[in-house]
Motif scaffolding. Structure first.
Motif, short mmCIF file in Angstrom:
data_model
loop_
_atom_site.label_atom_id
_atom_site.label_comp_id
_atom_site.label_asym_id
_atom_site.label_seq_id
_atom_site.Cartn_x
_atom_site.Cartn_y
_atom_site.Cartn_z
N LYS A 168 1.04 -1.27 -0.01
CA LYS A 168 0.18 -0.02 0.06
C LYS A 168 0.82 1.30 0.16
N PHE A 169 2.17 1.17 0.44
CA PHE A 169 3.12 2.47 0.26
C PHE A 169 3.70 2.40 -1.35
N TYR A 170 3.47 1.38 -1.99
CA TYR A 170 4.29 1.46 -3.26
C TYR A 170 3.89 2.41 -4.22
N ALA A 171 4.93 3.04 -5.06
CA ALA A 171 4.65 3.79 -5.95
C ALA A 171 5.41 3.55 -7.25
N THR A 172 5.14 3.85 -8.02
CA THR A 172 5.78 3.78 -9.61
C THR A 172 7.23 4.35 -9.52
N TYR A 173 8.33 3.45 -9.83
CA TYR A 173 9.50 3.85 -9.28
C TYR A 173 9.94 4.79 -10.39
N ALA A 174 9.56 5.12 -11.65
CA ALA A 174 10.04 5.91 -12.65
C ALA A 174 9.57 7.42 -12.15
N ASP A 175 8.41 7.36 -11.65
CA ASP A 175 7.84 8.64 -11.06
C ASP A 175 8.31 9.13 -9.69
N HIS A 176 8.94 8.41 -8.82
CA HIS A 176 9.29 8.64 -7.51
C HIS A 176 10.63 8.37 -7.08
N HIS A 177 11.56 8.44 -8.19
CA HIS A 177 12.80 7.85 -7.58
C HIS A 177 13.68 9.08 -7.12
N ASP A 178 13.21 10.12 -7.12
CA ASP A 178 14.18 11.55 -6.99
C ASP A 178 14.68 11.08 -5.54
N ALA A 179 13.92 10.87 -4.41
CA ALA A 179 14.21 10.88 -3.27
C ALA A 179 15.24 9.68 -3.01
N LEU A 180 15.14 8.45 -3.62
CA LEU A 180 15.82 7.47 -3.50
C LEU A 180 17.21 7.58 -4.23
N LEU A 181 17.13 8.40 -5.22
CA LEU A 181 18.52 8.86 -5.89
C LEU A 181 19.14 9.74 -5.11
N ALA A 182 18.76 10.41 -4.20
CA ALA A 182 19.30 11.45 -3.37
C ALA A 182 20.30 10.83 -2.41
N HIS A 183 19.85 9.55 -2.06
CA HIS A 183 20.83 8.78 -1.20
C HIS A 183 21.87 7.96 -1.74
N ALA A 184 21.88 8.13 -3.11
CA ALA A 184 22.97 7.18 -4.02
C ALA A 184 24.31 7.56 -3.70
N ARG A 185 25.05 6.94 -3.83
CA ARG A 185 26.68 7.12 -3.50
C ARG A 185 27.65 6.93 -4.76
N PRO A 186 28.67 7.87 -4.81
CA PRO A 186 29.49 7.79 -6.20
C PRO A 186 30.24 6.35 -5.90
N LEU A 187 30.79 6.05 -7.36
CA LEU A 187 31.36 4.79 -7.32
C LEU A 187 32.72 4.81 -6.39
N ASP A 188 33.28 5.83 -6.33
CA ASP A 188 34.50 6.08 -5.49
C ASP A 188 34.35 5.44 -4.49
N GLN A 189 33.20 5.43 -3.77
CA GLN A 189 33.07 4.81 -2.31
C GLN A 189 32.95 3.37 -2.41
N LEU A 190 33.08 2.75 -3.33
CA LEU A 190 32.93 1.52 -3.45
C LEU A 190 34.67 0.81 -3.40
N ASP A 191 35.65 1.79 -3.91
CA ASP A 191 37.04 1.23 -4.21
C ASP A 191 37.60 0.62 -3.26
N ALA A 192 37.20 1.05 -1.86
CA ALA A 192 37.91 0.60 -0.62
C ALA A 192 37.45 -0.91 -0.30
N LYS A 193 36.47 -1.34 -0.97
CA LYS A 193 35.89 -2.62 -0.47
C LYS A 193 36.49 -3.65 -1.24
N PRO A 194 36.94 -4.93 -0.54
CA PRO A 194 37.67 -5.98 -1.26
C PRO A 194 37.15 -6.34 -2.65
N GLY A 195 38.18 -6.08 -3.58
CA GLY A 195 37.83 -6.88 -4.92
C GLY A 195 36.84 -5.70 -5.78
#
Length: 247
Positions: A168-195
């Motif tokens: 009941k809290f779901y929404a269409t992703y294509a129309d409501h992804h902005d808030a989620l995208l605001a939490h996304a991180r750059p790829l540089d933050q993955l570099d320190a993880k093994p492999g």
């Protein structure tokens, strides 16, 4: 007919069934890149191991040409194999991912048995009121606006039932992804993880993508957690990599 030939015929039939099952599981119910996160590789290994090994092995042990009651023995073996196979398939069906939900600051792979029928019936849109059979549907879970819904979500969260399990809290992703995208991180933050750096570089090179055009969020699954890659501009899901986002 020798017992080896009988077992070989049984094995050939089992192998055909196993191939069809594997195609259904890995291409339809657990499509890439979600199979690994949902544990499909482990489930199918057990299921097909039983299907391929159990029946032909029993046939090899009991078969003897001309033996009285041989037909009955083979029927019993077939029923045992079919029963084990159907039981295994029921587990696979229950664990199949039905929704990929953007939940605040991550993606969650939601299996069929994680959603109650009552909650499913309250889905916000028609596509969120049924469990798909052709692969998981993409959705974004929005924080509720009503105080009573927030309180309900809080108490359920304490019991381990978080927002991604409430259609009941779901929404269409294509129309409501902005808030989620605001939490996304750059790829540089993955570099320190093994492999991680080598995996990311191979992925970018194969798709001729620039590093700064892609961001990531955690993807949590039943068996494994991975990294979901998104387009920095429009939030499109680009794929997932088998990198532990929490290390």
């Amino acid at each position: 007919m020798s017992r080896w030939k009988a077992a070989a015929i049984h094995l050939s039939i089992s192998a055909v069934i196993a191939s069809i099952t594997a195609a259904l599981v890995f291409l339809v119910w657990f499509p890439p890149p979600y199979g690994h996160a949902a544990g499909a590789d482990q489930l199918i290994l057990v299921l097909l191991g039983v299907d391929i090994v159990l029946g032909p092995l029993l046939t090899l042990i009991v078969y003897r040409h001309g033996k009285w009651g041989m037909r009955f023995d083979l029927v019993v073996i077939g029923l045992l194999q079919a029963g084990a196979f159907l039981y295994g398939m029921s587990i696979v069906v229950a664990c199949r991912p039905v929704f990929v939900v953007g939940a605040i600051d991550r993606f969650v792979l939601v299996p069929a048995n994680a959603i109650d029928a009552k909650d499913l019936a309250e889905g916000s849109q028609p596509q969120f009121r049924s469990l798909p059979w052709t692969g998981p549907r993409l959705a974004n879970a929005l924080r509720p606006e009503k105080a009573e819904d927030r309180n309900e979500l809080l108490f359920n969260g304490l019991a381990g039932k978080d927002i991604e399990r409430f259609p009941k809290f779901y929404a269409t992703y294509a129309d409501h992804h902005d808030a989620l995208l605001a939490h996304a991180r750059p790829l540089d933050q993955l570099d320190a993880k093994p492999g991680a750096r080598a995996q990311v570089d191979r992925w970018l090179a194969a798709r001729t993508r620039e590093r700064d055009s892609v961001v990531w969020l955690p993807l949590t699954g039943r068996a494994k957690d991975m990294v979901m890659l998104l387009d920095r501009g429009d939030g499109r899901l680009l794929g997932a990599l088998p990198i532990d986002p929490w290390l």
